[in-house]
Design an enzyme around this catalytic site. Structure first.
Site, PDB file in Angstrom:
ATOM      1  N   LYS A  31       0.697  -1.178   0.065  1.00  4.66           N
ATOM      2  CA  LYS A  31      -0.040  -0.044  -0.014  1.00  4.66           C
ATOM      3  C   LYS A  31       1.113   1.369   0.192  1.00  4.66           C
ATOM      4  O   LYS A  31       2.042   1.221   0.294  1.00  4.66           O
ATOM      5  CB  LYS A  31      -1.058   0.051   1.274  1.00  4.66           C
ATOM      6  CG  LYS A  31      -0.210   0.023   2.491  1.00  4.66           C
ATOM      7  CD  LYS A  31      -1.171  -0.600   3.586  1.00  4.66           C
ATOM      8  CE  LYS A  31      -0.365  -0.493   4.925  1.00  4.66           C
ATOM      9  NZ  LYS A  31      -1.137  -1.021   6.109  1.00  4.66           N
ATOM     10  N   TYR A 236      15.662  29.723   9.465  1.00  5.63           N
ATOM     11  CA  TYR A 236      14.321  30.535   9.629  1.00  5.63           C
ATOM     12  C   TYR A 236      14.715  30.758  11.163  1.00  5.63           C
ATOM     13  O   TYR A 236      14.747  29.484  11.994  1.00  5.63           O
ATOM     14  CB  TYR A 236      13.328  29.901   9.248  1.00  5.63           C
ATOM     15  CG  TYR A 236      13.185  30.043   7.729  1.00  5.63           C
ATOM     16  CD1 TYR A 236      12.925  31.351   7.084  1.00  5.63           C
ATOM     17  CD2 TYR A 236      12.846  29.068   6.751  1.00  5.63           C
ATOM     18  CE1 TYR A 236      12.751  31.733   6.093  1.00  5.63           C
ATOM     19  CE2 TYR A 236      12.707  29.220   5.550  1.00  5.63           C
ATOM     20  CZ  TYR A 236      12.456  30.557   5.104  1.00  5.63           C
ATOM     21  OH  TYR A 236      12.046  30.682   3.642  1.00  5.63           O
TER      22      TYR A 236
HETATM   23  C1  LIG Z   1      -0.208  -1.948   6.875  1.00  2.00           C
HETATM   24  C2  LIG Z   1      -1.006  -3.341   7.277  1.00  2.00           C
HETATM   25  C3  LIG Z   1      -0.239  -4.321   7.249  1.00  2.00           C
HETATM   26  C4  LIG Z   1       1.239  -4.415   7.152  1.00  2.00           C
HETATM   27  O1  LIG Z   1       1.505  -3.759   8.400  1.00  2.00           O
HETATM   28  P1  LIG Z   1       3.341  -3.771   8.709  1.00  2.00           P
HETATM   29  O2  LIG Z   1       3.258  -3.355  10.389  1.00  2.00           O
HETATM   30  O3  LIG Z   1       3.679  -2.686   7.874  1.00  2.00           O
HETATM   31  O4  LIG Z   1       3.788  -5.029   8.294  1.00  2.00           O
HETATM   32  C5  LIG Z   1      -0.921  -5.619   7.305  1.00  2.00           C
HETATM   33  N1  LIG Z   1      -2.150  -5.647   7.602  1.00  2.00           N
HETATM   34  C6  LIG Z   1      -3.137  -4.620   7.343  1.00  2.00           C
HETATM   35  C7  LIG Z   1      -4.488  -4.774   7.567  1.00  2.00           C
HETATM   36  C8  LIG Z   1      -2.514  -3.265   7.401  1.00  2.00           C
HETATM   37  O5  LIG Z   1      -3.343  -2.048   7.444  1.00  2.00           O
END
Ligand SMILES: *Cc1c(COP(=O)(O)O)cnc(C)c1O
Length: 338
Positions: A31, A236
């Site tokens: 994702k 800044y």
């Molecule tokens: C993002 C996510 C994962 C992966 O999690 P990590 O901690 O990055 O390994 C797995 N399952 C779901 C439902 C997620 O939202």
């Protein structure tokens, strides 16, 4: 060099996590464009290594990678069946009865999966909702049933055992493949592995997978170096004043590139061949300044993410987590894939 992304290290991390859960299929969570590192590069490499189950957050992320994957790869969409989503070729992970009925009405023959809420209260069906549609949902043949752990990165947290128990109770006798563990859950041990594991951040070199191979290196070109006299300010807001004559280098990246402004005078450094050069003054939109007084020679580039200061160390200085550092890296960097 810019942003260097080691695809072979991502593949090695996937294999290492898969080997920790040998009784489960290892999926890959890609994702947010592969945690910011480029799903178009990451996904084919993981397929090549044997991954067949991919997870994205949104249908449009799934569509972006669908064409790059053969038909035997499934792309699961964690937001499920949202109204208007293009789910052609994808598998929605259904989160509530409303999504279930929408999905069965619109895609009666197409695959779907189910997410249950085992206690995190973010996505998925509550026990009562699930009880209400369980028979109908199981009759429709879900590809798998999953849930997600809230505290898997804290092995001693009591929520882990409670969620495991709740998930077991809700899935007793379903006769469908089950999935509970992301990266942290894999490391909690075999009780959490079930039939499929869903590593994300560990693939990309982040905690809690402490044994991960580093994936990202980020070096920033030095634009200019100057001598600063005692009493002069840098940046800044004049938040940093030289207490003695210093030499300061200015590099070409800033918070618009994901170098969080919280890194200003935070203890974080830029690195010159392993030598720390503390960030001084405020991080600005396109520029960062660092104290390079102790260097004999100023290199053409200074590194922010490197073995001496991996993503989770940068995250610590910024008061965040490695996930946010990764997904903040923007597209202005010259990217090189190894
Ligand atoms: C993002 C996510 C994962 C992966 O999690 P990590 O901690 O990055 O390994 C797995 N399952 C779901 C439902 C997620 O939202």
């Amino acid at each position: 060099m810019g942003l260097q992304i080691d695809i072979a290290a991502i593949v090695a991390n996937w294999k290492a996590l898969a080997a920790k859960a040998p009784t489960a299929r290892a999926a890959a969570v890609v994702k947010a464009d592969g945690y910011g590192l480029g799903a178009a590069k990451v996904v084919p490499a993981l397929y090549e290594a044997g991954a067949r189950d991919f997870f994205v957050a949104l249908a449009n992320e799934g569509q972006a990678i669908r064409a790059s994957l053969p038909d035997d790869a499934t792309i699961n969409v964690l937001s499920g069946h949202m109204e208007g989503a293009d789910l052609e070729g994808l598998v929605p992970v259904i989160n509530n009865p409303e999504q279930f009925f929408r999905d069965r009405a619109m895609r009666p023959e197409k695959p779907f999966a189910i997410q249950l809420d085992s206690g995190m209260n973010r996505l998925g069906m509550e026990a009562a909702e699930w009880a209400g549609i369980r028979d109908e949902a199981l009759a429709a043949g879900p590809a798998f049933i999953m849930s997600h752990l809230a505290c898997a990165d804290e092995p001693e947290h009591p929520a882990n055992a409670l969620q495991l128990k709740a998930f077991r109770e809700m899935t007793e006798g379903v006769g469908v493949p089950l999935s509970l563990a992301a990266t942290g859950g894999i490391l909690l041990g075999p009780d959490f592995h079930f039939d499929m594991v869903r590593p994300g951040v560990g693939l990309y070199g982040g905690m809690p997978f402490a044994d991960a191979k580093p994936v990202v290196r980020l070096s920033l070109p030095v634009i200019q170096t100057r001598e600063v006299q005692a009493g002069e300010i840098v940046g800044y807001g004049a938040t940093w004043t030289a207490d003695s004559p210093r030499r300061v280098a200015t590099v070409a990246a800033g918070y618009a590139d994901g170098i969080l402004r919280m890194l200003s005078s935070s203890g974080a450094s830029l690195y010159a061949d392993g030598k720390a050069c503390p960030i001084v003054g405020r991080v600005s939109m396109d520029l960062v300044t660092a104290d390079v007084t102790h260097l004999d020679e100023i290199p053409a580039e200074l590194e922010l993410i490197c073995p001496e200061q991996p993503i989770d160390a940068v995250a610590g200085y910024a008061g965040t987590i490695g996930y946010e550092i990764l997904t903040s890296l923007r597209h202005r960097y010259k990217r090189a894939y190894l």
